[in-house]
Motif scaffolding. Structure first.
Motif, PDB file in Angstrom:
ATOM      1  N   SER A 172     -15.544  60.502  39.121  1.00  0.00           N
ATOM      2  CA  SER A 172     -16.339  61.582  38.524  1.00  0.00           C
ATOM      3  C   SER A 172     -16.177  61.608  37.009  1.00  0.00           C
ATOM      4  N   THR A 173     -14.948  61.437  36.552  1.00  0.00           N
ATOM      5  CA  THR A 173     -14.695  61.437  35.107  1.00  0.00           C
ATOM      6  C   THR A 173     -15.371  60.244  34.441  1.00  0.00           C
ATOM      7  N   SER A 174     -15.285  59.080  35.070  1.00  0.00           N
ATOM      8  CA  SER A 174     -15.903  57.875  34.517  1.00  0.00           C
ATOM      9  C   SER A 174     -17.408  58.045  34.376  1.00  0.00           C
ATOM     10  N   LEU A 175     -18.039  58.569  35.427  1.00  0.00           N
ATOM     11  CA  LEU A 175     -19.490  58.755  35.395  1.00  0.00           C
ATOM     12  C   LEU A 175     -19.888  59.780  34.341  1.00  0.00           C
ATOM     13  N   ALA A 176     -19.131  60.863  34.238  1.00  0.00           N
ATOM     14  CA  ALA A 176     -19.437  61.894  33.243  1.00  0.00           C
ATOM     15  C   ALA A 176     -19.374  61.335  31.831  1.00  0.00           C
ATOM     16  N   VAL A 177     -18.300  60.624  31.528  1.00  0.00           N
ATOM     17  CA  VAL A 177     -18.149  60.045  30.190  1.00  0.00           C
ATOM     18  C   VAL A 177     -19.255  59.023  29.922  1.00  0.00           C
ATOM     19  N   GLY A 178     -19.563  58.198  30.922  1.00  0.00           N
ATOM     20  CA  GLY A 178     -20.612  57.195  30.757  1.00  0.00           C
ATOM     21  C   GLY A 178     -21.976  57.800  30.495  1.00  0.00           C
ATOM     22  N   LEU A 179     -22.329  58.863  31.221  1.00  0.00           N
ATOM     23  CA  LEU A 179     -23.628  59.503  31.033  1.00  0.00           C
ATOM     24  C   LEU A 179     -23.724  60.184  29.676  1.00  0.00           C
ATOM     25  N   MET A 180     -22.634  60.818  29.242  1.00  0.00           N
ATOM     26  CA  MET A 180     -22.639  61.447  27.922  1.00  0.00           C
ATOM     27  C   MET A 180     -22.737  60.391  26.818  1.00  0.00           C
ATOM     28  N   ALA A 181     -22.076  59.257  27.031  1.00  0.00           N
ATOM     29  CA  ALA A 181     -22.165  58.166  26.057  1.00  0.00           C
ATOM     30  C   ALA A 181     -23.586  57.613  26.006  1.00  0.00           C
ATOM     31  N   ALA A 182     -24.226  57.503  27.167  1.00  0.00           N
ATOM     32  CA  ALA A 182     -25.616  57.040  27.208  1.00  0.00           C
ATOM     33  C   ALA A 182     -26.527  57.980  26.443  1.00  0.00           C
ATOM     34  N   ASN A 183     -26.193  59.270  26.443  1.00  0.00           N
ATOM     35  CA  ASN A 183     -26.998  60.232  25.684  1.00  0.00           C
ATOM     36  C   ASN A 183     -26.946  59.977  24.184  1.00  0.00           C
ATOM     37  N   VAL A 184     -25.799  59.501  23.709  1.00  0.00           N
ATOM     38  CA  VAL A 184     -25.702  59.141  22.290  1.00  0.00           C
ATOM     39  C   VAL A 184     -26.690  58.020  21.981  1.00  0.00           C
ATOM     40  N   LEU A 185     -26.762  57.033  22.872  1.00  0.00           N
ATOM     41  CA  LEU A 185     -27.701  55.924  22.690  1.00  0.00           C
ATOM     42  C   LEU A 185     -29.144  56.403  22.790  1.00  0.00           C
ATOM     43  N   ILE A 186     -29.417  57.334  23.700  1.00  0.00           N
ATOM     44  CA  ILE A 186     -30.774  57.848  23.847  1.00  0.00           C
ATOM     45  C   ILE A 186     -31.238  58.505  22.549  1.00  0.00           C
ATOM     46  N   VAL A 187     -30.374  59.298  21.928  1.00  0.00           N
ATOM     47  CA  VAL A 187     -30.749  59.934  20.651  1.00  0.00           C
ATOM     48  C   VAL A 187     -31.015  58.869  19.598  1.00  0.00           C
ATOM     49  N   ASN A 188     -30.154  57.851  19.555  1.00  0.00           N
ATOM     50  CA  ASN A 188     -30.328  56.766  18.592  1.00  0.00           C
ATOM     51  C   ASN A 188     -31.685  56.085  18.770  1.00  0.00           C
ATOM     52  N   ASN A 189     -32.026  55.782  20.021  1.00  0.00           N
ATOM     53  CA  ASN A 189     -33.287  55.097  20.296  1.00  0.00           C
ATOM     54  C   ASN A 189     -34.488  56.027  20.187  1.00  0.00           C
ATOM     55  N   TYR A 190     -34.279  57.300  20.448  1.00  0.00           N
ATOM     56  CA  TYR A 190     -35.327  58.308  20.279  1.00  0.00           C
ATOM     57  C   TYR A 190     -35.740  58.378  18.812  1.00  0.00           C
ATOM     58  N   ARG A 191     -34.731  58.373  17.935  1.00  0.00           N
ATOM     59  CA  ARG A 191     -34.979  58.393  16.491  1.00  0.00           C
ATOM     60  C   ARG A 191     -35.691  57.136  16.032  1.00  0.00           C
ATOM     61  N   ASP A 192     -35.316  55.985  16.599  1.00  0.00           N
ATOM     62  CA  ASP A 192     -35.853  54.695  16.147  1.00  0.00           C
ATOM     63  C   ASP A 192     -37.087  54.252  16.926  1.00  0.00           C
ATOM     64  N   PHE A 193     -37.669  55.148  17.698  1.00  0.00           N
ATOM     65  CA  PHE A 193     -38.779  54.797  18.587  1.00  0.00           C
ATOM     66  C   PHE A 193     -39.879  54.005  17.876  1.00  0.00           C
ATOM     67  N   SER A 194     -40.368  54.515  16.771  1.00  0.00           N
ATOM     68  CA  SER A 194     -41.499  53.873  16.078  1.00  0.00           C
ATOM     69  C   SER A 194     -41.122  52.495  15.558  1.00  0.00           C
ATOM     70  N   ASP A 195     -39.949  52.399  14.919  1.00  0.00           N
ATOM     71  CA  ASP A 195     -39.500  51.112  14.383  1.00  0.00           C
ATOM     72  C   ASP A 195     -39.292  50.092  15.499  1.00  0.00           C
ATOM     73  N   ASP A 196     -38.650  50.521  16.589  1.00  0.00           N
ATOM     74  CA  ASP A 196     -38.378  49.603  17.692  1.00  0.00           C
ATOM     75  C   ASP A 196     -39.669  49.136  18.360  1.00  0.00           C
ATOM     76  N   LYS A 197     -40.595  50.044  18.544  1.00  0.00           N
ATOM     77  CA  LYS A 197     -41.863  49.693  19.184  1.00  0.00           C
ATOM     78  C   LYS A 197     -42.637  48.697  18.337  1.00  0.00           C
ATOM     79  N   ALA A 198     -42.583  48.876  17.021  1.00  0.00           N
ATOM     80  CA  ALA A 198     -43.338  48.004  16.107  1.00  0.00           C
ATOM     81  C   ALA A 198     -42.860  46.564  16.148  1.00  0.00           C
ATOM     82  N   VAL A 199     -41.547  46.364  16.424  1.00  0.00           N
ATOM     83  CA  VAL A 199     -40.992  45.004  16.421  1.00  0.00           C
ATOM     84  C   VAL A 199     -40.777  44.461  17.827  1.00  0.00           C
ATOM     85  N   GLY A 200     -41.217  45.208  18.839  1.00  0.00           N
ATOM     86  CA  GLY A 200     -41.098  44.722  20.211  1.00  0.00           C
ATOM     87  C   GLY A 200     -39.708  44.842  20.802  1.00  0.00           C
TER      88      GLY A 200
END
Length: 291
Positions: A172-200
């Motif tokens: 349970s602890t492993s999954l919780a930490v992993g999901l919260m860590a994935a949220n950090v990546l989601i914010v990063n990619n959410y911010r970079d959406f336009s740039d990432d989409k433009a370069v494929g």
């Protein structure tokens, strides 16, 4: 020196600390806290993440995926502050240092930990490079759950207890930490959406869109909170109350995620990482006290 510090992405490093902190709490829960291997795990995790960040910057530049003046963290290689060769050398130097550091854990966990160390090193590079970069094909989020959740929690606990626990507390602890860590990546990619989409660059946000991934962010936090409640279920009911505070904060961050764009999201990213670290430290403290 400043460009190198920026390349480390200090605002994301709580992700590494959180996994080790949570794993140490699990070790204490099983009467196995040990300071020395915990400390080694902490430095190993931080160095591995910095190496991965360096590799991400180098290979994204090499593959033409970065541009000057991007909304996210300043990229020293792209901006001309750091030479590509210097960044490449620094990446592999850190991996070599981490390999030596990891070898010291063999004393506590046995030779088979070499396989775990190799997997971590491969992930650090494969996230951004190789024939099938994970972050470019929508697999970054899954990899983060594994290598910032399950791997650090389970193996930080293992080298302290010398037993591979896979019970409700550890999983349970492993999954919780992993999901919260994935949220950090989601914010990063959410911010970079336009740039990432433009370069494929096909992150999950590019593949599924901002709207859907914003709800994944929300759901990840809700599931993580439920997992932490399950992990500390052996303590008094009052120990669950602070996790309600995390939920309220998480919903606030979710609303900001949906309403902000560009560089404004850097603060949401930082606060998401801090929320992860605080939750991991709190869970670890409860497991220490009520083990």
């Amino acid at each position: 020196m400043k460009p190198w510090i920026e390349a480390m992405r200090l605002r994301t490093l709580p992700v590494s600390v959180a996994g080790v902190a949570a794993g140490t709490g699990c070790a204490a829960h099983h009467d196995g806290f040990a300071l020395v291997p915990m400390t080694i795990c902490l430095f190993f995790a931080i160095i591995a993440q910095i190496a991965s960040n360096f590799a991400n910057e180098y290979y994204d530049f090499k593959n033409g995926l970065d541009k000057k003046g991007r909304e996210g963290f300043r990229r020293g290689v792209t901006e001309g502050d750091i030479s590509p060769d210097a960044m490449r050398r620094a990446t592999f130097l850190l991996l070599a240092i981490d390999a030596l550091l990891g070898c010291s854990l063999i004393y506590y966990g046995g030779w088979w930990l070499i396989a775990v160390g190799i997997a971590v090193a491969v992930f650090a590079i494969a996230y951004s490079a190789g024939p099938y970069p994970l972050s470019h094909h929508g697999l970054g989020d899954v990899a983060v759950v594994v290598f910032f959740g399950f791997v650090p929690v389970i193996f930080t606990e293992y080298v302290q207890t010398r037993v591979l626990y896979l019970d409700i507390t550890t999983i349970s602890t492993s999954l919780a930490v992993g999901l919260m860590a994935a949220n950090v990546l989601i914010v990063n990619n959410y911010r970079d959406f336009s740039d990432d989409k433009a370069v494929g660059k096909h992150t999950t946000v590019v593949i599924f869109g901002r709207e859907k991934m914003s709800y994944v962010y929300l759901l990840n936090g809700l599931i993580a909170a439920a997992c932490l409640v399950a992990a500390i279920s052996g303590g008094p009911a009052a120990t669950d109350i602070p996790l309600l505070g995390y939920l309220a904060f998480h919903v606030t961050l979710w609303r900001r995620l949906r309403s902000q764009t560009g560089a404004e999201l850097n603060k949401v990213l930082k606060l998401t990482a801090i929320a992860l670290l605080c939750s991991a430290l709190y869970t670890s403290a409860v497991l220490f006290i009520w083990h």
